[in-house]
Design an enzyme around this catalytic site. Structure first.
Site: not given
Length: 439
Positions: A96-97, A139, A149, A183, A195
């Protein structure tokens, strides 16, 4: 003699200019290399509107609201006490950036005591100005302390204990301000597929819920071996256990409401609705959330929410790996079906986000007009006027604010050149033109 004196004066002037220029150059270089250490703007790095020009897009005057949100859901101004016990907790949803935003938090926020980020180290030290305790749980500050995550269910049950252990003290008076990014679900799904295709697994994620991790029967794997590298999009979509499906809803919902990862606890349809409703509530109650597709608006809302400001503006990058995937309509429709809950959540979040942006911009414009009005009224009395009035003064200015409402909407509708243009799939804003025009 006069000529000699004149030459000496000229040499002295040139020498002074060289010295002054060198000092200015070193200050600029130092501010660039060590951002946030020197602050020529607001005291302690806190946000004031006088610090910058308006680099943010004008709210779309033709935007049609889809959902009703009361003022309490739109108003987000937090008295963040970085010297007190307040902690920002960043819930990082994959693809999501969040990596870019996480770096902004540790490297790009103007603070009295900036985070200490050293080359070669994955984590930065983000201490409060008055003591060696962290104000940021993310993080890049505390690492994956609650698991890789970690989702809402994990973080809300884990963060207080982790901080107590790190700081060797028991504290019950901390205030936790949760933030996240969302996102567009199709773009996020494609980005996660690419990914995973390159070898990412996230298999070390804990998925803790109700005090335990899921069993292999509750959470089967989509692949055999060490990773799923090289998988096709069709294979990625065909796995019924793929956590990429509706990931944003799952990571924002309270999984305890549906028996965690035990699918037999609640009927499938009811489970989906419970998860979606929980995700919407938790997102709505968060201190802040941003959208990947709206970087400048995300920056604006964060700065106004926490009264902190970033040193460098956010940039919108639309050339992503997901954007480079050519899909036919049938495949897009299939991805939307697999992420039906995420699609509904994102539609809800985008409307709340746009309404918050519009509301906050209008409030800011009103406060600026109130400030101008009060300054004119108090000319010659030597009274200062704060752009951000205290809660006690807000009641006395509410009538003036209400009177300005319609005029503000007309003014923003008449402002040309900075209105955003949004597409159907990936709404973006013409940031480069803004930067060229305004900087």
């Amino acid at each position: 003699m006069n000529r000699t004196g004149r030459n000496m004066v000229e040499r002295s002037s040139k020498f002074l200019l060289i010295v002054v220029g060198s000092v200015c150059f070193m200050l600029i270089l130092y501010q660039y290399v060590a951002p946030g250490v020197i602050n020529f703007g607001s005291p302690h790095g806190y946000f004031t509107e006088e610090d910058e020009g308006d680099i943010f897009p004008t709210p779309d005057p033709h935007y049609v609201k889809k959902y009703y949100f009361p003022v309490r859901d739109l108003e987000r101004t937090i008295d963040f006490q970085i010297k007190g016990e307040d902690v920002i907790v960043f819930l990082h949803i994959q693809k999501t950036g969040g990596t870019t935003f996480g770096r902004h938090l540790v490297q790009n926020v103007r603070l009295e005591v900036p985070c200490d980020c050293r080359p070669g180290q994955k984590k930065c030290t983000c201490y409060r100005p008055n003591r060696k305790e962290t104000w940021l749980f993310s993080r890049f500050s505390t690492g994956w302390s609650c698991g890789l995550h970690a989702d809402w269910t994990e973080l809300t049950n884990c963060v207080p204990g982790v901080l107590n252990k790190k700081e060797n003290k028991l504290k019950n008076q901390r205030k936790f301000y949760y933030i996240t990014l969302l996102r567009d679900p199709v773009s996020r799904y494609l980005s996660e597929w690419r990914h995973v295709q390159r070898g990412a697994t996230w298999k070390t994620s804990l998925h803790m819920c109700d005090g335990r991790t899921p069993t292999p029967e509750e959470l089967p794997s989509c692949y055999e071996g060490s990773d799923w590298s090289g998988c096709t999009l069709q294979q990625f979509m065909d796995c019924p256990y793929n956590l990429a499906n509706n990931r944003q809803v799952r990571m924002l919902a309270d999984l305890s409401l549906v028996g965690c990862y035990n699918m037999s606890t609640v009927p499938e349809k009811k489970r989906a609705q419970l998860l979606l409703d929980s995700a919407k509530k938790n997102l709505r109650d968060m201190a802040f959330f941003g959208l990947t597709e709206y970087q400048r608006k995300t920056q604006f809302l964060f700065e106004r929410t926490f009264r902190l400001r970033f040193i460098r503006p956010f940039m919108q990058y639309n050339s992503t790996r997901a954007a480079g995937v050519d899909l036919d309509n049938a495949t897009v429709q299939r991805i939307e079906e697999l992420n039906e809950l995420d699609m509904e959540l994102y539609d809800y979040a985008r409307d709340l986000f746009q309404q918050r942006y519009q509301f906050t911009r209008q409030q800011e414009r009103r406060q600026q007009r109130i400030k101008s009005h009060l300054q004119q009224s108090h000319q010659g009395l030597g009274l200062g006027v704060s752009l951000w009035p205290s809660r006690g003064r807000q009641g006395s200015t509410s009538a003036l604010e209400d009177g300005d409402g319609e005029r503000e909407e007309r003014e923003e509708a008449e402002e040309g050149g900075r209105t955003e243009e949004a597409g159907n799939r990936l709404p973006t804003e013409d940031y480069m033109n803004q930067i060229i025009n305004r900087w």
